[in-house]
Design a protein around this motif. Sequence first.
Motif, PDB file in Angstrom:
ATOM      1  N   LEU A  39       0.863  -1.175   0.000  1.00  0.00           N
ATOM      2  CA  LEU A  39       0.000   0.000   0.000  1.00  0.00           C
ATOM      3  C   LEU A  39       0.898   1.222   0.000  1.00  0.00           C
ATOM      4  CD1 LEU A  39      -2.974   0.822   0.164  1.00  0.00           C
ATOM      5  CD2 LEU A  39      -2.794   0.714   2.645  1.00  0.00           C
ATOM      6  N   ASN A  40       0.802   2.041  -1.032  1.00  0.00           N
ATOM      7  CA  ASN A  40       1.652   3.217  -1.175  1.00  0.00           C
ATOM      8  C   ASN A  40       0.812   4.476  -1.282  1.00  0.00           C
ATOM      9  OD1 ASN A  40       4.246   1.887  -1.313  1.00  0.00           O
ATOM     10  ND2 ASN A  40       3.541   1.104  -3.273  1.00  0.00           N
ATOM     11  N   PHE A  41       1.430   5.592  -0.922  1.00  0.00           N
ATOM     12  CA  PHE A  41       0.770   6.881  -1.074  1.00  0.00           C
ATOM     13  C   PHE A  41       0.603   7.190  -2.557  1.00  0.00           C
ATOM     14  CE2 PHE A  41       3.017   7.471   3.043  1.00  0.00           C
ATOM     15  CZ  PHE A  41       1.892   7.587   3.834  1.00  0.00           C
ATOM     16  N   SER A  42      -0.433   7.947  -2.878  1.00  0.00           N
ATOM     17  CA  SER A  42      -0.646   8.342  -4.268  1.00  0.00           C
ATOM     18  C   SER A  42       0.491   9.265  -4.703  1.00  0.00           C
ATOM     19  CB  SER A  42      -1.987   9.045  -4.435  1.00  0.00           C
ATOM     20  OG  SER A  42      -1.968  10.294  -3.765  1.00  0.00           O
ATOM     21  N   GLN A  43       0.600   9.487  -5.970  1.00  0.00           N
ATOM     22  CA  GLN A  43       1.657  10.330  -6.518  1.00  0.00           C
ATOM     23  C   GLN A  43       1.334  11.817  -6.391  1.00  0.00           C
ATOM     24  OE1 GLN A  43       4.633   9.131  -7.555  1.00  0.00           O
ATOM     25  NE2 GLN A  43       3.852   7.177  -6.813  1.00  0.00           N
ATOM     26  N   LEU A  44       0.107  12.149  -6.038  1.00  0.00           N
ATOM     27  CA  LEU A  44      -0.270  13.551  -5.898  1.00  0.00           C
ATOM     28  C   LEU A  44       0.333  14.122  -4.623  1.00  0.00           C
ATOM     29  CD1 LEU A  44      -4.022  13.235  -6.862  1.00  0.00           C
ATOM     30  CD2 LEU A  44      -2.111  13.904  -8.330  1.00  0.00           C
ATOM     31  N   PHE A  45       0.919  15.314  -4.705  1.00  0.00           N
ATOM     32  CA  PHE A  45       1.532  15.929  -3.541  1.00  0.00           C
ATOM     33  C   PHE A  45       0.991  17.333  -3.379  1.00  0.00           C
ATOM     34  CE2 PHE A  45       4.812  18.519  -1.512  1.00  0.00           C
ATOM     35  CZ  PHE A  45       4.952  17.823  -0.332  1.00  0.00           C
ATOM     36  N   ASP A  46       0.560  17.636  -2.185  1.00  0.00           N
ATOM     37  CA  ASP A  46       0.037  18.956  -1.862  1.00  0.00           C
ATOM     38  C   ASP A  46       0.584  19.311  -0.479  1.00  0.00           C
ATOM     39  OD1 ASP A  46      -1.453  21.167  -1.024  1.00  0.00           O
ATOM     40  OD2 ASP A  46      -3.281  20.446  -1.969  1.00  0.00           O
ATOM     41  N   GLU A  47       1.315  20.401  -0.370  1.00  0.00           N
ATOM     42  CA  GLU A  47       1.933  20.787   0.896  1.00  0.00           C
ATOM     43  C   GLU A  47       0.909  21.037   1.996  1.00  0.00           C
ATOM     44  OE1 GLU A  47       4.658  24.007   0.445  1.00  0.00           O
ATOM     45  OE2 GLU A  47       5.822  22.982  -1.091  1.00  0.00           O
ATOM     46  N   GLU A  48      -0.330  21.318   1.634  1.00  0.00           N
ATOM     47  CA  GLU A  48      -1.367  21.607   2.621  1.00  0.00           C
ATOM     48  C   GLU A  48      -2.125  20.360   3.056  1.00  0.00           C
ATOM     49  OE1 GLU A  48      -3.823  24.759   1.190  1.00  0.00           O
ATOM     50  OE2 GLU A  48      -2.107  26.013   0.712  1.00  0.00           O
ATOM     51  N   LYS A  49      -1.765  19.202   2.527  1.00  0.00           N
ATOM     52  CA  LYS A  49      -2.424  17.942   2.868  1.00  0.00           C
ATOM     53  C   LYS A  49      -1.434  17.028   3.574  1.00  0.00           C
ATOM     54  CE  LYS A  49      -6.218  19.118   0.776  1.00  0.00           C
ATOM     55  NZ  LYS A  49      -7.497  19.287   1.414  1.00  0.00           N
ATOM     56  N   HIS A  50      -1.960  16.122   4.385  1.00  0.00           N
ATOM     57  CA  HIS A  50      -1.123  15.254   5.208  1.00  0.00           C
ATOM     58  C   HIS A  50      -1.418  13.785   4.939  1.00  0.00           C
ATOM     59  CE1 HIS A  50       0.073  18.780   7.530  1.00  0.00           C
ATOM     60  NE2 HIS A  50      -1.191  19.151   7.406  1.00  0.00           N
ATOM     61  N   SER A  51      -0.409  12.951   5.183  1.00  0.00           N
ATOM     62  CA  SER A  51      -0.514  11.507   4.995  1.00  0.00           C
ATOM     63  C   SER A  51       0.155  10.807   6.166  1.00  0.00           C
ATOM     64  CB  SER A  51       0.186  11.071   3.706  1.00  0.00           C
ATOM     65  OG  SER A  51      -0.368  11.714   2.601  1.00  0.00           O
ATOM     66  N   ARG A  52      -0.278   9.582   6.418  1.00  0.00           N
ATOM     67  CA  ARG A  52       0.333   8.759   7.460  1.00  0.00           C
ATOM     68  C   ARG A  52       0.086   7.293   7.120  1.00  0.00           C
ATOM     69  NH1 ARG A  52      -1.196   9.037  13.906  1.00  0.00           N
ATOM     70  NH2 ARG A  52      -0.092   7.147  14.551  1.00  0.00           N
ATOM     71  N   LYS A  53       1.073   6.462   7.397  1.00  0.00           N
ATOM     72  CA  LYS A  53       0.976   5.033   7.114  1.00  0.00           C
ATOM     73  C   LYS A  53       1.476   4.270   8.332  1.00  0.00           C
ATOM     74  CE  LYS A  53       2.772   1.818   3.619  1.00  0.00           C
ATOM     75  NZ  LYS A  53       3.579   1.777   2.381  1.00  0.00           N
ATOM     76  N   GLU A  54       0.717   3.262   8.780  1.00  0.00           N
ATOM     77  CA  GLU A  54       1.063   2.472   9.956  1.00  0.00           C
ATOM     78  C   GLU A  54       0.780   0.999   9.703  1.00  0.00           C
ATOM     79  OE1 GLU A  54       2.526   3.678  12.558  1.00  0.00           O
ATOM     80  OE2 GLU A  54       2.074   5.816  12.450  1.00  0.00           O
ATOM     81  N   SER A  55       1.478   0.160  10.446  1.00  0.00           N
ATOM     82  CA  SER A  55       1.198  -1.272  10.465  1.00  0.00           C
ATOM     83  C   SER A  55       0.576  -1.582  11.822  1.00  0.00           C
ATOM     84  CB  SER A  55       2.482  -2.066  10.276  1.00  0.00           C
ATOM     85  OG  SER A  55       2.209  -3.447  10.353  1.00  0.00           O
ATOM     86  N   ILE A  56      -0.655  -2.082  11.803  1.00  0.00           N
ATOM     87  CA  ILE A  56      -1.395  -2.357  13.030  1.00  0.00           C
ATOM     88  C   ILE A  56      -1.980  -3.758  12.939  1.00  0.00           C
ATOM     89  CG2 ILE A  56      -3.318  -1.675  14.501  1.00  0.00           C
ATOM     90  CD1 ILE A  56      -2.922   1.192  13.407  1.00  0.00           C
ATOM     91  N   VAL A  66      -5.370  14.620   3.760  1.00  0.00           N
ATOM     92  CA  VAL A  66      -6.054  15.130   4.944  1.00  0.00           C
ATOM     93  C   VAL A  66      -5.614  16.568   5.193  1.00  0.00           C
ATOM     94  CG1 VAL A  66      -6.308  14.854   7.444  1.00  0.00           C
ATOM     95  CG2 VAL A  66      -6.297  12.843   5.953  1.00  0.00           C
ATOM     96  N   SER A  67      -6.585  17.451   5.370  1.00  0.00           N
ATOM     97  CA  SER A  67      -6.287  18.860   5.594  1.00  0.00           C
ATOM     98  C   SER A  67      -5.670  19.062   6.975  1.00  0.00           C
ATOM     99  CB  SER A  67      -7.567  19.696   5.489  1.00  0.00           C
ATOM    100  OG  SER A  67      -8.449  19.363   6.543  1.00  0.00           O
ATOM    101  N   THR A  68      -4.974  20.162   7.142  1.00  0.00           N
ATOM    102  CA  THR A  68      -4.371  20.502   8.426  1.00  0.00           C
ATOM    103  C   THR A  68      -5.442  20.576   9.508  1.00  0.00           C
ATOM    104  OG1 THR A  68      -2.567  21.681   7.341  1.00  0.00           O
ATOM    105  CG2 THR A  68      -3.007  22.248   9.635  1.00  0.00           C
TER     106      THR A  68
END
Length: 83
Positions: A39-56, A66-68
Amino acid sequence: MGLIRTKSDRQYYGDGFMEYYSYADKSIISVLCGENAELNFSQLFDEEKHSRKESIAGRIIMYENVSTERKAEFDKAFDKMME
């Protein structure tokens, strides 16, 4: 989560499934249950949006776009899952 989920999509593959939850503000939560997939992040990048990836518990979960203003809400949910 504060905004109502607008779409859920589950895609099966040989060893499990990937599920996506989309919200009205275009934020996304993705869950990977299975092996032999990534599972990878999309290629779109926006400095005002956030991403996080975890193994649970053997599953990969991820949020992106995700907005600030909503980041703390998503982080709280992910942190609870990691307890």
